[in-house]
Design a protein around this motif. Structure first.
Motif, mmCIF file in Angstrom:
data_model
loop_
_atom_site.group_PDB
_atom_site.id
_atom_site.type_symbol
_atom_site.label_atom_id
_atom_site.label_comp_id
_atom_site.label_asym_id
_atom_site.label_seq_id
_atom_site.Cartn_x
_atom_site.Cartn_y
_atom_site.Cartn_z
ATOM 1 N N TYR A 160 -4.396 82.532 24.815
ATOM 2 C CA TYR A 160 -4.128 83.845 24.206
ATOM 3 C C TYR A 160 -2.798 83.845 23.459
ATOM 4 O O TYR A 160 -2.691 84.390 22.349
ATOM 5 C CB TYR A 160 -4.137 84.904 25.302
ATOM 6 C CG TYR A 160 -3.842 86.304 24.811
ATOM 7 C CD1 TYR A 160 -4.601 86.891 23.809
ATOM 8 C CD2 TYR A 160 -2.796 87.053 25.361
ATOM 9 C CE1 TYR A 160 -4.332 88.173 23.363
ATOM 10 C CE2 TYR A 160 -2.520 88.327 24.924
ATOM 11 C CZ TYR A 160 -3.292 88.881 23.915
ATOM 12 O OH TYR A 160 -3.017 90.148 23.475
ATOM 13 N N ASP B 86 -3.849 86.014 15.587
ATOM 14 C CA ASP B 86 -5.243 86.219 15.969
ATOM 15 C C ASP B 86 -5.288 87.013 17.262
ATOM 16 O O ASP B 86 -4.849 86.546 18.317
ATOM 17 C CB ASP B 86 -5.936 84.859 16.141
ATOM 18 C CG ASP B 86 -7.412 85.001 16.473
ATOM 19 O OD1 ASP B 86 -7.924 86.142 16.435
ATOM 20 O OD2 ASP B 86 -8.060 83.974 16.766
ATOM 21 N N ASP C 283 -3.191 81.993 20.207
ATOM 22 C CA ASP C 283 -3.877 82.833 19.214
ATOM 23 C C ASP C 283 -2.936 83.896 18.658
ATOM 24 O O ASP C 283 -2.944 84.179 17.443
ATOM 25 C CB ASP C 283 -5.103 83.490 19.847
ATOM 26 C CG ASP C 283 -6.195 82.488 20.198
ATOM 27 O OD1 ASP C 283 -6.195 81.394 19.587
ATOM 28 O OD2 ASP C 283 -7.032 82.793 21.066
#
Length: 337
Positions: free
Chosen positions: A68, A76, A71
């Motif tokens: 996470y 993202d 990203d």
């Protein structure tokens, strides 16, 4: 000034990281299995496992968190499983609706609360002071969803003064060309006055619902600050010098009472960000709050995490703006920094 901004931004980084971590852990602790939800009631155990593997939920929590963070470093925010669209695109599309509602509510609260607080401070224990106390007490006592339903019943159903609470615009009208994403501002930029009036009318009920709640602390703080300043020696000296009442109130008293009022504005802005989730749902307002709430019901992690991170960034930027206002209002703050 630039050094102050840099210090505030660097100081906000640990807070943002903490928010990302806590949000990540809380979403995983929520009851419900997103893999089972999106596999459907007829999904087999193998189908659920396939969905879980596709979502990366079969990995350990530390592995999921590292993925996470990677990203996030690329900008993202993941995909919204409920809509199939990237969360970043959904937030960019829906955020102007929420900001329009929050900023209009804050403007309404400021326009009403500050003059009311000043008038109550000028005439303590008068009828206007009692009216100020009544408004502020009612504002903080009534839950926002109850206020919204009550205003809908009175202003729409009984009196017919407000349009039906069906979102940002009447379904028979076409939204203005997107420039800022704020319907009222975009319609003005396009020179479409009827569309501006229609979009402004749709904001009456949700803005009143949010504004009534947040004007209470603003009015109270304005009244308390003005009462303290009006009894100061420099105000009595200004009055004894023959200055007009308006000059004494605005130039001397209100400016010196403004710092705690600005601080309270930052606090109520955070209240607005939180309360907008419920108000958007009540009035079918297509903002990020209703989007996050729908994702929460569906155990869709990515939109909830993206919503919380966006709200945290907005609050950080607001605190930075308030710090800059401190410097403008009181130059001594720059020396202290």
């Amino acid at each position: 000034m630039a050094l102050i901004v840099l210090k505030r931004l660097l100081g906000a980084l640990p807070n943002l990281f903490g928010i990302v971590l806590i949000t990540f852990l809380l979403t995983r602790a929520l009851p419900g299995d997103p893999a089972a939800f999106f596999a459907g009631p007829a999904g087999t155990k193998e189908a659920v496992e396939q969905v879980r593997e596709k979502l990366g939920l079969n990995k350990s929590l530390p592995e999921q968190f590292v993925i996470y963070l990677k990203d996030l470093s690329r900008g993202d925010l993941g995909n919204a499983l409920s809509t199939g669209q990237p969360v970043r695109e959904e937030i960019i599309t829906r955020l102007p609706a929420s900001l329009e509602l929050v900023l209009a509510s804050l403007l309404f609260a400021v326009v009403v609360a500050i003059p009311l607080g000043i008038a109550a401070a000028r005439h303590p224990n008068s009828w206007i002071d009692h009216a100020c106390r009544l408004v502020t007490t009612a504002g903080v006592s009534l839950p926002t969803f109850f206020t919204g339903l009550l205003l809908t019943y009175l202003l729409y159903f009984v009196l017919g003064w407000a349009p039906s609470p069906i979102g940002r615009l009447d379904p028979y009208l076409t939204a203005p060309k997107t420039i800022t994403g704020l319907y009222t501002l975009d319609s003005l930029l396009a020179g479409n006055i009827p569309l501006f009036i229609a979009s402004a009318k749709q904001m009456i009920l949700p803005v009143l619902t949010l504004g009534i709640f947040v004007l209470a602390p603003l009015a109270r703080m304005t009244r308390a600050s003005m009462i303290a300043v009006l009894s100061a020696d420099f105000v009595r000296t200004a009055r004894a010098s023959g200055l007009s009442t308006t000059t004494v109130l605005v130039r001397y008293a209100f400016r010196n009472a403004l710092l705690p009022v600005v601080t309270t504005m930052g606090m109520v802005f955070s209240f607005l960000l939180g309360m907008s989730v419920i108000v958007e749902k009540v009035f079918a307002w297509p903002g990020v709050g209703s989007f996050a709430l729908e994702a929460l019901v569906a155990s869709d992690y990515a939109p909830v995490q993206g919503f919380v991170l966006t709200m945290a960034l907005l609050y950080t930027l607001l605190n930075l703006a308030i710090d800059m206002l401190y410097v403008v209002i009181d130059p001594r703050v720059r020396l202290a920094a």
